[in-house]
Design an enzyme around this catalytic site. Structure first.
Site, PDB file in Angstrom:
ATOM      1  CG  HIS A   1      31.433  42.931  37.798  1.00 18.44           C
ATOM      2  ND1 HIS A   1      31.189  42.880  39.147  1.00 18.44           N
ATOM      3  CD2 HIS A   1      30.403  43.627  37.260  1.00 18.44           C
ATOM      4  CE1 HIS A   1      30.063  43.512  39.419  1.00 18.44           C
ATOM      5  NE2 HIS A   1      29.561  43.970  38.282  1.00 18.44           N
TER       6      HIS A   1
ATOM      7  CD  GLU B   1      36.015  41.131  40.391  1.00 18.80           C
ATOM      8  OE1 GLU B   1      35.895  41.453  41.583  1.00 18.80           O
ATOM      9  OE2 GLU B   1      35.454  41.744  39.450  1.00 18.80           O
TER      10      GLU B   1
ATOM     11  CB  CYS C   1      30.203  42.203  43.795  1.00 22.57           C
ATOM     12  SG  CYS C   1      30.083  41.308  42.221  1.00 22.57           S
TER      13      CYS C   1
ATOM     14  CB  CYS D   1      33.146  38.860  41.303  1.00 18.86           C
ATOM     15  SG  CYS D   1      32.687  39.891  39.873  1.00 18.86           S
TER      16      CYS D   1
END
Length: 148
Positions: free
Chosen positions: A53, A55, A83, A86
């Site tokens: 991801h 992040e 999410c 993260c």
């Protein structure tokens, strides 16, 4: 620079992700002096890694630059509400400030589905939601519309 200026950098990364066929999410970690320490974009399809991801990528880069897992004094800018994974990384990295653009109705863990920062994890970042929200949401909407 302003929140909007840093979010614009994250949006550039989100556009790069979209151009590569990835869900368009971008992130930057900014240090206390305003320097961008980490940049990230979604790379799940490209890498075959569920944890790739934006992040996570930005946090890893910032940790490498600082030589520390603690990102105290830093701000994370991300185009989409984090999410659970993260949000957990934000907590574990001790990032004091999160700024995000669009809300995520399916997995947003900063208030949309759950707010993990209000749980008793020992670290609660300050959250600024909705920065350049229309631009962030439009990029996602256009990406998914083109996929259908």
């Amino acid at each position: 620079m302003t929140h909007e200026a840093y979010m614009s950098l994250a949006l550039e990364l989100a556009r790069e992700a979209a151009a590569s066929g990835e869900v368009p999410v971008g992130a930057v970690v900014v240090g206390p002096d305003g320097e961008v320490l980490g940049r990230g974009r979604n790379r799940r399809q490209e890498s075959g890694d569920a944890t790739a991801h934006a992040e996570i990528e930005a946090i890893r880069q910032a940790c490498a630059v600082l030589g520390d897992w603690r990102l105290e004094g830093c701000t994370l800018y991300v185009t989409l509400e984090p999410c659970p994974m993260c949000a957990g990384a934000i907590i574990n990295a001790r990032i004091p400030t999160l700024v995000f653009g669009a809300r995520e109705a399916l997995s947003g863990s900063c208030g949309s589905v759950i707010d993990l920062f209000y749980e008793r994890y020992g670290h609660r970042p300050q959250v600024w939601a909705g920065v350049l929200e229309a631009d962030c949401a439009a990029l996602l909407r256009d990406f998914f519309r083109a996929k259908r």
